[in-house]
Design a protein around this motif. Structure first.
Motif, PDB file in Angstrom:
ATOM      1  N   ILE A 135      61.546  62.324  58.082  1.00  9.10           N
ATOM      2  CA  ILE A 135      62.145  60.996  58.032  1.00  9.10           C
ATOM      3  C   ILE A 135      62.573  60.631  59.452  1.00  9.10           C
ATOM      4  O   ILE A 135      63.243  61.424  60.127  1.00  9.10           O
ATOM      5  CB  ILE A 135      63.363  60.957  57.097  1.00  9.10           C
ATOM      6  N   PHE A 136      62.173  59.443  59.893  1.00 10.80           N
ATOM      7  CA  PHE A 136      62.464  58.987  61.254  1.00 10.80           C
ATOM      8  C   PHE A 136      63.511  57.873  61.241  1.00 10.80           C
ATOM      9  O   PHE A 136      63.666  57.157  60.250  1.00 10.80           O
ATOM     10  CB  PHE A 136      61.185  58.476  61.929  1.00 10.80           C
ATOM     11  N   THR A 137      64.207  57.735  62.338  1.00 11.49           N
ATOM     12  CA  THR A 137      65.186  56.668  62.482  1.00 11.49           C
ATOM     13  C   THR A 137      64.541  55.295  62.283  1.00 11.49           C
ATOM     14  O   THR A 137      63.365  55.104  62.605  1.00 11.49           O
ATOM     15  CB  THR A 137      65.845  56.719  63.877  1.00 11.49           C
ATOM     16  N   ASP A 138      65.327  54.371  61.772  1.00 13.98           N
ATOM     17  CA  ASP A 138      64.855  52.996  61.605  1.00 13.98           C
ATOM     18  C   ASP A 138      65.143  52.153  62.844  1.00 13.98           C
ATOM     19  O   ASP A 138      64.732  50.992  62.905  1.00 13.98           O
ATOM     20  CB  ASP A 138      65.530  52.344  60.390  1.00 13.98           C
ATOM     21  N   GLU A 139      65.846  52.728  63.817  1.00 14.27           N
ATOM     22  CA  GLU A 139      66.193  51.970  65.023  1.00 14.27           C
ATOM     23  C   GLU A 139      64.951  51.706  65.860  1.00 14.27           C
ATOM     24  O   GLU A 139      64.153  52.608  66.124  1.00 14.27           O
ATOM     25  CB  GLU A 139      67.224  52.736  65.849  1.00 14.27           C
ATOM     26  N   GLU A 140      64.789  50.469  66.283  1.00 14.91           N
ATOM     27  CA  GLU A 140      63.645  50.088  67.096  1.00 14.91           C
ATOM     28  C   GLU A 140      63.685  50.803  68.441  1.00 14.91           C
ATOM     29  O   GLU A 140      64.750  50.989  69.027  1.00 14.91           O
ATOM     30  CB  GLU A 140      63.650  48.571  67.332  1.00 14.91           C
ATOM     31  N   TYR A 141      62.508  51.212  68.920  1.00 15.43           N
ATOM     32  CA  TYR A 141      62.478  51.834  70.244  1.00 15.43           C
ATOM     33  C   TYR A 141      62.725  50.747  71.289  1.00 15.43           C
ATOM     34  O   TYR A 141      62.094  49.683  71.246  1.00 15.43           O
ATOM     35  CB  TYR A 141      61.148  52.545  70.505  1.00 15.43           C
ATOM     36  N   PRO A 142      63.604  51.003  72.261  1.00 12.73           N
ATOM     37  CA  PRO A 142      64.088  49.914  73.116  1.00 12.73           C
ATOM     38  C   PRO A 142      63.235  49.559  74.327  1.00 12.73           C
ATOM     39  O   PRO A 142      63.500  48.539  74.969  1.00 12.73           O
ATOM     40  CB  PRO A 142      65.455  50.453  73.582  1.00 12.73           C
ATOM     41  N   LEU A 143      62.225  50.371  74.668  1.00  8.14           N
ATOM     42  CA  LEU A 143      61.509  50.160  75.923  1.00  8.14           C
ATOM     43  C   LEU A 143      60.007  49.984  75.709  1.00  8.14           C
ATOM     44  O   LEU A 143      59.453  50.471  74.721  1.00  8.14           O
ATOM     45  CB  LEU A 143      61.732  51.358  76.860  1.00  8.14           C
ATOM     46  N   PRO A 144      59.334  49.335  76.652  1.00  5.47           N
ATOM     47  CA  PRO A 144      57.863  49.252  76.588  1.00  5.47           C
ATOM     48  C   PRO A 144      57.234  50.631  76.732  1.00  5.47           C
ATOM     49  O   PRO A 144      57.687  51.449  77.542  1.00  5.47           O
ATOM     50  CB  PRO A 144      57.509  48.355  77.785  1.00  5.47           C
ATOM     51  N   ILE A 145      56.179  50.880  75.962  1.00  2.00           N
ATOM     52  CA  ILE A 145      55.469  52.165  76.011  1.00  2.00           C
ATOM     53  C   ILE A 145      53.976  51.904  76.104  1.00  2.00           C
ATOM     54  O   ILE A 145      53.418  51.129  75.328  1.00  2.00           O
ATOM     55  CB  ILE A 145      55.727  53.019  74.760  1.00  2.00           C
ATOM     56  N   LEU A 146      53.324  52.582  77.048  1.00  2.75           N
ATOM     57  CA  LEU A 146      51.869  52.713  77.045  1.00  2.75           C
ATOM     58  C   LEU A 146      51.582  54.109  76.511  1.00  2.75           C
ATOM     59  O   LEU A 146      51.961  55.104  77.137  1.00  2.75           O
ATOM     60  CB  LEU A 146      51.295  52.548  78.456  1.00  2.75           C
ATOM     61  N   HIS A 147      50.931  54.189  75.348  1.00  4.10           N
ATOM     62  CA  HIS A 147      50.719  55.485  74.703  1.00  4.10           C
ATOM     63  C   HIS A 147      49.223  55.733  74.570  1.00  4.10           C
ATOM     64  O   HIS A 147      48.509  54.965  73.915  1.00  4.10           O
ATOM     65  CB  HIS A 147      51.374  55.506  73.322  1.00  4.10           C
ATOM     66  N   PHE A 148      48.756  56.816  75.196  1.00  2.48           N
ATOM     67  CA  PHE A 148      47.348  57.199  75.113  1.00  2.48           C
ATOM     68  C   PHE A 148      47.142  58.197  73.970  1.00  2.48           C
ATOM     69  O   PHE A 148      47.947  59.106  73.770  1.00  2.48           O
ATOM     70  CB  PHE A 148      46.884  57.853  76.412  1.00  2.48           C
ATOM     71  N   TYR A 149      46.024  58.021  73.248  1.00  2.00           N
ATOM     72  CA  TYR A 149      45.644  58.944  72.188  1.00  2.00           C
ATOM     73  C   TYR A 149      44.200  59.393  72.395  1.00  2.00           C
ATOM     74  O   TYR A 149      43.386  58.647  72.958  1.00  2.00           O
ATOM     75  CB  TYR A 149      45.779  58.288  70.814  1.00  2.00           C
ATOM     76  N   SER A 150      43.897  60.581  71.910  1.00  2.00           N
ATOM     77  CA  SER A 150      42.542  61.131  72.011  1.00  2.00           C
ATOM     78  C   SER A 150      41.918  61.251  70.625  1.00  2.00           C
ATOM     79  O   SER A 150      42.551  60.962  69.604  1.00  2.00           O
ATOM     80  CB  SER A 150      42.596  62.515  72.672  1.00  2.00           C
ATOM     81  N   ASP A 151      40.690  61.733  70.584  1.00  2.00           N
ATOM     82  CA  ASP A 151      40.017  61.969  69.305  1.00  2.00           C
ATOM     83  C   ASP A 151      40.671  63.111  68.518  1.00  2.00           C
ATOM     84  O   ASP A 151      40.405  63.265  67.324  1.00  2.00           O
ATOM     85  CB  ASP A 151      38.536  62.306  69.533  1.00  2.00           C
TER      86      ASP A 151
END
Length: 317
Positions: A219-235
């Motif tokens: 279970i994760f917090t419902d609070e919005e993340y406050p900062l801009p994020i560039l998130h890279f994902y792979s296969d």
């Protein structure tokens, strides 16, 4: 010849900026709350690799502060570091002793990765013991948070502990990291959002945002993340992210319509393929990533740089 074939040690691609890049290593030492993580009888020393423009002068420069993944090294994403430094950034990448494959301290002493840590990380992959896995993740995260927070405190205080601190623009600090290092950066970004402008993350779960366990799910917090994020994902992860409870917050953000979140799937690579390890040894990288790396490393790393520059022009200019 076999060694050169397996570990060719290719250099990072030449950066596209117009400033010559120099490198250095600085050292920070502090009293750790974790005795097993000390590098001497009384202190924990953190080597920090620095990439910076040769004409650093007296001007203020934006900073990227990076934390490597499990068993990684400070130079794990040097292609990105060189690119940013060639465009005026100061880049500082921490070596985390006992978590890094090999750390060289200021006295020349080498600290190798803690074998028990390595065993535990490998054993946790795919584990269905959510409580035990969460305990391990938070234990591993603890020293990362301690290291990064200490260095960040030193960078932001009024004293200059080295030649670079006086040149840092304290209003333009970006946190970054790969895997466990990215999770630490995400935790600190939430805690210290007034001191950080944005984050660049390479396939990392929001470990610190887990607030409990319900059945077979975190279970994760419902609070919005406050900062801009560039998130890279792979296969390694992107297509099955909804199936992995550790990445529930990641899935939520990917589906979000909030424009401050930029999520990029780099196709044709695995988890380690998001780092410069693919330059050092494409064969070993592909073995670790289960054969997912189908592209030449420079192509992948240069594509990532394009996204990084576009993101920073928007959120750290």
């Amino acid at each position: 010849m076999a060694f050169k074939y397996t570990i060719p040690l290719n250099s990072a691609p030449k950066p596209s900026g117009d400033r010559e890049v120099l490198t250095d290593t600085i050292y920070y030492s502090h009293k750790s709350a974790l005795p097993e993580m000390l590098t001497s009888d009384n202190e924990r020393e953190i080597p920090v690799s620095v990439w910076y423009p040769s004409d650093i002068g007296e001007e203020k420069h934006p900073l990227l502060l990076f934390s490597h993944g499990s068993f990684g090294v400070a130079s794990s994403n040097e292609t990105m570091f060189l690119e940013l430094a060639s465009r005026g950034y100061i880049v500082m990448s921490l070596d985390h002793p006992h978590h890094s494959f090999k750390t060289t301290l200021s006295d020349g002493k080498s600290v190798m990765v803690d074998f028990k840590f390595m065993q535990n990380v490998m054993a946790s992959q795919g584990s269905e013991d959510l409580e035990g896995t969460l305990k391990s993740l938070n234990n591993w995260l603890q020293i990362r948070l301690e290291d990064i927070n200490y260095v960040l405190d030193k960078l932001l205080d009024d004293e200059n502990d080295n030649d670079y601190e006086r040149n840092i623009d304290k209003n333009r600090i970006v946190l970054s990291g790969h895997s466990l290092g990215g999770s630490a950066a995400l935790a600190i970004g939430r805690e210290r959002s007034t001191e950080i402008s944005s984050l660049i993350i390479l396939e990392s779960p929001f470990i610190a945002d887990i607030v409990g366990i319900e059945g077979n799910e975190y279970i994760f917090t419902d609070e919005e993340y406050p900062l801009p994020i560039l998130h890279f994902y792979s296969d390694s992860l992107y297509e099955k992210i909804d199936e992995i409870t550790t990445y529930t917050m990641n899935s939520r953000i990917i589906k979000s319509k909030d424009p401050k979140f930029t999520n990029v799937h780099i196709k044709g690579v695995g988890h380690i393929g998001l780092t410069d390890m693919a330059l050092v040894s494409p064969i070993i990288t592909n073995l670790i990533d289960g054969g997912l790396n189908k592209r030449h490393a420079p192509e992948t790393l240069l594509e990532m740089n394009e996204y990084v520059l576009e993101f920073l022009n928007k959120y750290n200019d």
